[in-house]
Enzyme design. Structure first.
Site, PDB file in Angstrom:
ATOM      1  N   GLY A  14       9.238   2.953 -17.238  1.00 50.12           N
ATOM      2  CA  GLY A  14      10.825   3.493 -16.381  1.00 50.12           C
ATOM      3  C   GLY A  14      11.312   2.729 -15.246  1.00 50.12           C
ATOM      4  O   GLY A  14      10.093   1.468 -14.641  1.00 50.12           O
ATOM      5  N   ARG A  24      14.613 -13.065 -11.178  1.00 47.95           N
ATOM      6  CA  ARG A  24      14.418 -14.033 -10.511  1.00 47.95           C
ATOM      7  C   ARG A  24      13.876 -14.401 -10.298  1.00 47.95           C
ATOM      8  O   ARG A  24      14.350 -15.631 -10.420  1.00 47.95           O
ATOM      9  CB  ARG A  24      15.726 -13.014  -9.264  1.00 47.95           C
ATOM     10  CG  ARG A  24      16.149 -13.985  -8.329  1.00 47.95           C
ATOM     11  CD  ARG A  24      17.048 -13.534  -6.983  1.00 47.95           C
ATOM     12  NE  ARG A  24      17.268 -15.002  -5.864  1.00 47.95           N
ATOM     13  CZ  ARG A  24      16.457 -14.924  -5.342  1.00 47.95           C
ATOM     14  NH1 ARG A  24      15.094 -14.805  -5.330  1.00 47.95           N
ATOM     15  NH2 ARG A  24      16.993 -15.996  -4.034  1.00 47.95           N
ATOM     16  N   ARG A  75      11.715   2.469 -23.298  1.00 44.05           N
ATOM     17  CA  ARG A  75       9.873   3.031 -23.576  1.00 44.05           C
ATOM     18  C   ARG A  75       9.757   3.356 -25.626  1.00 44.05           C
ATOM     19  O   ARG A  75      11.256   4.157 -25.989  1.00 44.05           O
ATOM     20  CB  ARG A  75       9.808   4.248 -23.111  1.00 44.05           C
ATOM     21  CG  ARG A  75       9.783   4.846 -21.806  1.00 44.05           C
ATOM     22  CD  ARG A  75       8.815   6.031 -21.436  1.00 44.05           C
ATOM     23  NE  ARG A  75       9.652   5.883 -19.866  1.00 44.05           N
ATOM     24  CZ  ARG A  75       9.042   5.910 -18.586  1.00 44.05           C
ATOM     25  NH1 ARG A  75       7.781   5.393 -19.194  1.00 44.05           N
ATOM     26  NH2 ARG A  75       9.648   6.285 -17.857  1.00 44.05           N
ATOM     27  N   ASP A 106       1.891   1.336 -16.890  1.00 44.78           N
ATOM     28  CA  ASP A 106       0.469   1.254 -17.101  1.00 44.78           C
ATOM     29  C   ASP A 106       0.907   1.195 -19.161  1.00 44.78           C
ATOM     30  O   ASP A 106       0.826   0.482 -20.265  1.00 44.78           O
ATOM     31  CB  ASP A 106      -0.115   2.082 -17.266  1.00 44.78           C
ATOM     32  CG  ASP A 106       0.584   3.625 -17.405  1.00 44.78           C
ATOM     33  OD1 ASP A 106       1.880   3.889 -17.142  1.00 44.78           O
ATOM     34  OD2 ASP A 106       0.023   4.982 -16.900  1.00 44.78           O
ATOM     35  N   THR A 129       6.321   0.042 -10.894  1.00 46.20           N
ATOM     36  CA  THR A 129       7.571   1.587 -11.348  1.00 46.20           C
ATOM     37  C   THR A 129       6.952   1.851  -9.594  1.00 46.20           C
ATOM     38  O   THR A 129       6.689   1.749  -8.671  1.00 46.20           O
ATOM     39  CB  THR A 129       6.001   1.431 -12.076  1.00 46.20           C
ATOM     40  OG1 THR A 129       5.768   2.997 -11.648  1.00 46.20           O
ATOM     41  CG2 THR A 129       4.514   1.197 -11.526  1.00 46.20           C
ATOM     42  N   ILE A 130       7.929   3.332  -9.780  1.00 44.75           N
ATOM     43  CA  ILE A 130       8.143   3.454  -8.633  1.00 44.75           C
ATOM     44  C   ILE A 130       6.371   4.692  -8.292  1.00 44.75           C
ATOM     45  O   ILE A 130       6.223   5.203  -6.805  1.00 44.75           O
ATOM     46  CB  ILE A 130       8.971   4.606  -8.211  1.00 44.75           C
ATOM     47  CG1 ILE A 130       9.364   5.584  -9.134  1.00 44.75           C
ATOM     48  CG2 ILE A 130      10.321   3.298  -8.585  1.00 44.75           C
ATOM     49  CD1 ILE A 130       9.923   6.745  -8.908  1.00 44.75           C
ATOM     50  N   ASP A 131       5.452   4.748  -9.039  1.00 45.25           N
ATOM     51  CA  ASP A 131       4.574   5.099  -9.474  1.00 45.25           C
ATOM     52  C   ASP A 131       3.254   4.988  -7.917  1.00 45.25           C
ATOM     53  O   ASP A 131       2.547   5.826  -7.805  1.00 45.25           O
ATOM     54  CB  ASP A 131       4.145   6.009 -11.188  1.00 45.25           C
ATOM     55  CG  ASP A 131       4.614   7.342 -11.364  1.00 45.25           C
ATOM     56  OD1 ASP A 131       5.896   7.660 -10.629  1.00 45.25           O
ATOM     57  OD2 ASP A 131       4.889   6.823 -12.812  1.00 45.25           O
ATOM     58  N   ASP A 133       0.574   3.383  -9.221  1.00 46.00           N
ATOM     59  CA  ASP A 133      -0.118   4.204 -10.084  1.00 46.00           C
ATOM     60  C   ASP A 133      -1.364   2.901 -11.222  1.00 46.00           C
ATOM     61  O   ASP A 133      -2.171   3.414 -12.055  1.00 46.00           O
ATOM     62  CB  ASP A 133       0.451   5.468 -10.512  1.00 46.00           C
ATOM     63  CG  ASP A 133       1.012   4.734 -12.189  1.00 46.00           C
ATOM     64  OD1 ASP A 133       1.154   4.264 -12.254  1.00 46.00           O
ATOM     65  OD2 ASP A 133       0.750   5.601 -12.937  1.00 46.00           O
ATOM     66  N   ARG A 166      15.095  28.498   6.100  1.00 47.88           N
ATOM     67  CA  ARG A 166      14.123  28.699   4.704  1.00 47.88           C
ATOM     68  C   ARG A 166      13.334  28.269   4.253  1.00 47.88           C
ATOM     69  O   ARG A 166      12.297  26.992   4.585  1.00 47.88           O
ATOM     70  CB  ARG A 166      15.492  28.358   3.279  1.00 47.88           C
ATOM     71  CG  ARG A 166      16.369  29.355   3.292  1.00 47.88           C
ATOM     72  CD  ARG A 166      17.634  28.789   2.785  1.00 47.88           C
ATOM     73  NE  ARG A 166      18.459  29.485   2.165  1.00 47.88           N
ATOM     74  CZ  ARG A 166      19.791  29.265   1.775  1.00 47.88           C
ATOM     75  NH1 ARG A 166      19.942  28.321   1.388  1.00 47.88           N
ATOM     76  NH2 ARG A 166      20.694  30.409   1.458  1.00 47.88           N
ATOM     77  N   GLY A 174       6.227  11.485 -10.071  1.00 42.55           N
ATOM     78  CA  GLY A 174       4.938  11.419 -10.784  1.00 42.55           C
ATOM     79  C   GLY A 174       4.307  11.942 -11.222  1.00 42.55           C
ATOM     80  O   GLY A 174       3.920  12.980 -10.729  1.00 42.55           O
ATOM     81  N   ARG A 175       4.589  11.584 -12.356  1.00 45.46           N
ATOM     82  CA  ARG A 175       3.525  12.900 -13.355  1.00 45.46           C
ATOM     83  C   ARG A 175       1.924  12.399 -13.890  1.00 45.46           C
ATOM     84  O   ARG A 175       1.980  13.648 -13.948  1.00 45.46           O
ATOM     85  CB  ARG A 175       4.254  11.956 -15.135  1.00 45.46           C
ATOM     86  CG  ARG A 175       4.722  12.696 -16.709  1.00 45.46           C
ATOM     87  CD  ARG A 175       4.676  12.068 -17.566  1.00 45.46           C
ATOM     88  NE  ARG A 175       5.062  10.355 -17.274  1.00 45.46           N
ATOM     89  CZ  ARG A 175       5.889   9.962 -17.836  1.00 45.46           C
ATOM     90  NH1 ARG A 175       6.797  10.865 -18.624  1.00 45.46           N
ATOM     91  NH2 ARG A 175       5.935   8.561 -17.527  1.00 45.46           N
ATOM     92  N   GLU A 226       5.456  16.011  -9.553  1.00 47.19           N
ATOM     93  CA  GLU A 226       6.078  16.095 -10.614  1.00 47.19           C
ATOM     94  C   GLU A 226       4.692  16.894 -11.473  1.00 47.19           C
ATOM     95  O   GLU A 226       5.061  18.079 -12.266  1.00 47.19           O
ATOM     96  CB  GLU A 226       6.424  15.302 -11.055  1.00 47.19           C
ATOM     97  CG  GLU A 226       6.982  15.285 -12.588  1.00 47.19           C
ATOM     98  CD  GLU A 226       7.513  14.323 -12.952  1.00 47.19           C
ATOM     99  OE1 GLU A 226       7.298  13.088 -12.331  1.00 47.19           O
ATOM    100  OE2 GLU A 226       8.165  13.725 -14.299  1.00 47.19           O
ATOM    101  N   ARG A 259      14.406   6.675  -8.793  1.00 42.68           N
ATOM    102  CA  ARG A 259      14.635   5.707  -8.985  1.00 42.68           C
ATOM    103  C   ARG A 259      15.455   4.150  -9.462  1.00 42.68           C
ATOM    104  O   ARG A 259      15.174   3.149  -9.220  1.00 42.68           O
ATOM    105  CB  ARG A 259      14.586   5.747 -10.765  1.00 42.68           C
ATOM    106  CG  ARG A 259      13.069   6.097 -11.289  1.00 42.68           C
ATOM    107  CD  ARG A 259      12.321   5.583 -11.836  1.00 42.68           C
ATOM    108  NE  ARG A 259      12.701   5.137 -13.460  1.00 42.68           N
ATOM    109  CZ  ARG A 259      12.705   5.931 -14.838  1.00 42.68           C
ATOM    110  NH1 ARG A 259      12.234   6.942 -14.746  1.00 42.68           N
ATOM    111  NH2 ARG A 259      13.666   5.718 -15.623  1.00 42.68           N
TER     112      ARG A 259
HETATM  113  O1  F6P Z   1       6.973   5.578 -14.370  1.00 38.64           O
HETATM  114  C1  F6P Z   1       8.320   6.435 -13.607  1.00 38.64           C
HETATM  115  C2  F6P Z   1       8.730   7.428 -13.572  1.00 38.64           C
HETATM  116  O2  F6P Z   1       9.640   7.650 -12.835  1.00 38.64           O
HETATM  117  C3  F6P Z   1       7.323   8.885 -13.369  1.00 38.64           C
HETATM  118  O3  F6P Z   1       7.385   9.501 -12.231  1.00 38.64           O
HETATM  119  C4  F6P Z   1       8.422   9.838 -14.184  1.00 38.64           C
HETATM  120  O4  F6P Z   1       7.567  11.187 -14.816  1.00 38.64           O
HETATM  121  C5  F6P Z   1       8.684   9.315 -15.260  1.00 38.64           C
HETATM  122  O5  F6P Z   1       8.984   8.186 -14.603  1.00 38.64           O
HETATM  123  C6  F6P Z   1      10.645   9.363 -16.061  1.00 38.64           C
HETATM  124  O6  F6P Z   1      10.409   9.117 -17.203  1.00 38.64           O
HETATM  125  P1  F6P Z   1      12.110   9.630 -18.197  1.00 38.64           P
HETATM  126  O7  F6P Z   1      12.407   8.181 -16.213  1.00 38.64           O
HETATM  127  O8  F6P Z   1      11.446   8.601 -18.655  1.00 38.64           O
HETATM  128  O9  F6P Z   1      12.188  10.936 -18.307  1.00 38.64           O
END
Ligand code: F6P
Length: 326
Positions: A14, A24, A75, A106, A129-131, A133, A166, A174-175, A226, A259
């Site tokens: 991602g 750069r 990927r 990862d 990675t934005i996660d 993790d 509401r 964040g999978r 997520e 992202r």
């Molecule tokens: O690994 C970063 C991430 O944005 C996760 O937070 C998310 O679950 C996943 O990638 C989504 O991946 P894709 O863009 O392949 O659907």
């Protein structure tokens, strides 16, 4: 092995804001140190297909502020096969590449570790990675930008939530990790934050919401990672509203806007530091490691440690959410 004559750089998995700033830094540090730098397109996919380009100082002009990645990302399933890996090795050799900087998460580092156990071309990783993790760095490239994007989005949702009295369930990325949810949720003043690292108690969510209802609280925001084990935002919203039918409930999935976008200053600086450190690591003969920053210091952590576990979600931060939602 001495200083490499040519190195390669690629982005994979991602994408994340700050990847360009890192490319750069790798290219310019390489040039500064008298090393040729080649860009490998589309991550491991481009390595397998031989999409390798020469990079000069000008190739990375005017990109420090841009989101996404000029080298593109993918990927790769093929890199998981022995044939794919062998083809990638052949292409790296053909291009004269003697060391590689891998910018990714990862999955990228698992691939690099596997490659390094069969082939001798050293790989050094930069956490992109934005996660957030990965173990071995306080922050990954893109995380700071992503949480700021999420906070700004949740602020906007709060405006409309408040106008209409509401309850909103907002799902952030964040999978497997709840860092984006935790930080953006605290930053946006969420009433509850649900993360995969801790067991979600719907009873406690319902309790918090009912208490708020009791004191005429007009709107509430629940941030859901997520990958929360209790389900996605729609599923959780359904279960909660079955018990609280008097709430006017909506669900909002922030998705891939998290992202993209111009990286924050923090991400640009971190990307620059880690990109330089990765090239220095290859010059020093390191391999199979991720470069990270822990308590303001550059650190190297083997790929298998970086990917096996991630930093802990702080129980103090979770307590903070509980306290501030009274
Ligand atoms: O690994 C970063 C991430 O944005 C996760 O937070 C998310 O679950 C996943 O990638 C989504 O991946 P894709 O863009 O392949 O659907």
């Amino acid at each position: 092995m001495g200083k490499p004559g040519t190195i390669g750089v690629f982005t994979s998995g991602g994408d994340s804001p700050g990847m360009n700033a890192c490319i750069r830094a790798v290219v310019r540090t390489g040039i500064y140190r008298g090393i040729k730098v080649k860009g490998i397109m589309r991550g491991y996919e481009g390595m397998i297909d031989g999409e390798i380009i020469d990079m000069e100082s000008g190739s990375v002009s005017n990109i420090i502020q841009r989101g996404g990645t000029i080298l593109k990302s993918a990927r790769s399933q093929r890199f998981r096969t022995p044939e794919g890996m062998a083809q990638a090795y052949e292409n790296l050799q053909k291009a004269g590449i003697e060391g590689v900087v891998a910018i990714g998460g990862d999955g990228t580092f698992r691939g690099a570790k596997e490659f390094n156990s069969h082939y001798s071309i050293p790989f050094v990783g930069v956490p992109g990675t934005i996660d957030n993790d990965l173990f071995g760095t306080d922050f990954t490239l893109g995380y700071d930008t992503a949480i700021n994007t999420a906070v700004r989005a949740i602020d906007k949702i709060r405006d409309t939530a408040s106008s209409h009295n509401r309850l909103f369930f907002v799902e952030v990325m964040g999978r497997d990790a709840g860092f984006i949810a935790l930080r953006s949720g605290i930053g946006a003043g969420a009433e509850c934050i649900l993360v995969p690292e801790t067991e979600t108690s719907l009873e406690s969510v319902i309790n918090t919401l009912e208490k708020g209802w009791g004191r005429q609280k007009s709107s509430s925001i629940i941030v859901v990672a997520e990958g929360d084990e209790a389900g996605n935002a729609f599923e959780i919203a359904e279960k909660v509203t079955a018990r609280l039918p008097h709430f006017d409930t909506r669900v909002s999935i922030l998705g891939h806007i998290q992202r993209g976008g111009s990286p924050s200053c923090m991400d640009r600086v971190l990307a620059s530091e880690l990109g330089m450190a990765a090239v220095e690591a290859l010059i020093d003969g390191r391999s199979n490691v991720m470069v990270g920053k822990v308590h303001k210091e550059i650190k190297y952590v083997p790929f298998d440690q970086a990917t096996k576990h991630h930093n802990q979600i702080s129980p103090n931060m979770l307590k903070l959410v509980e306290i501030l939602s009274v």
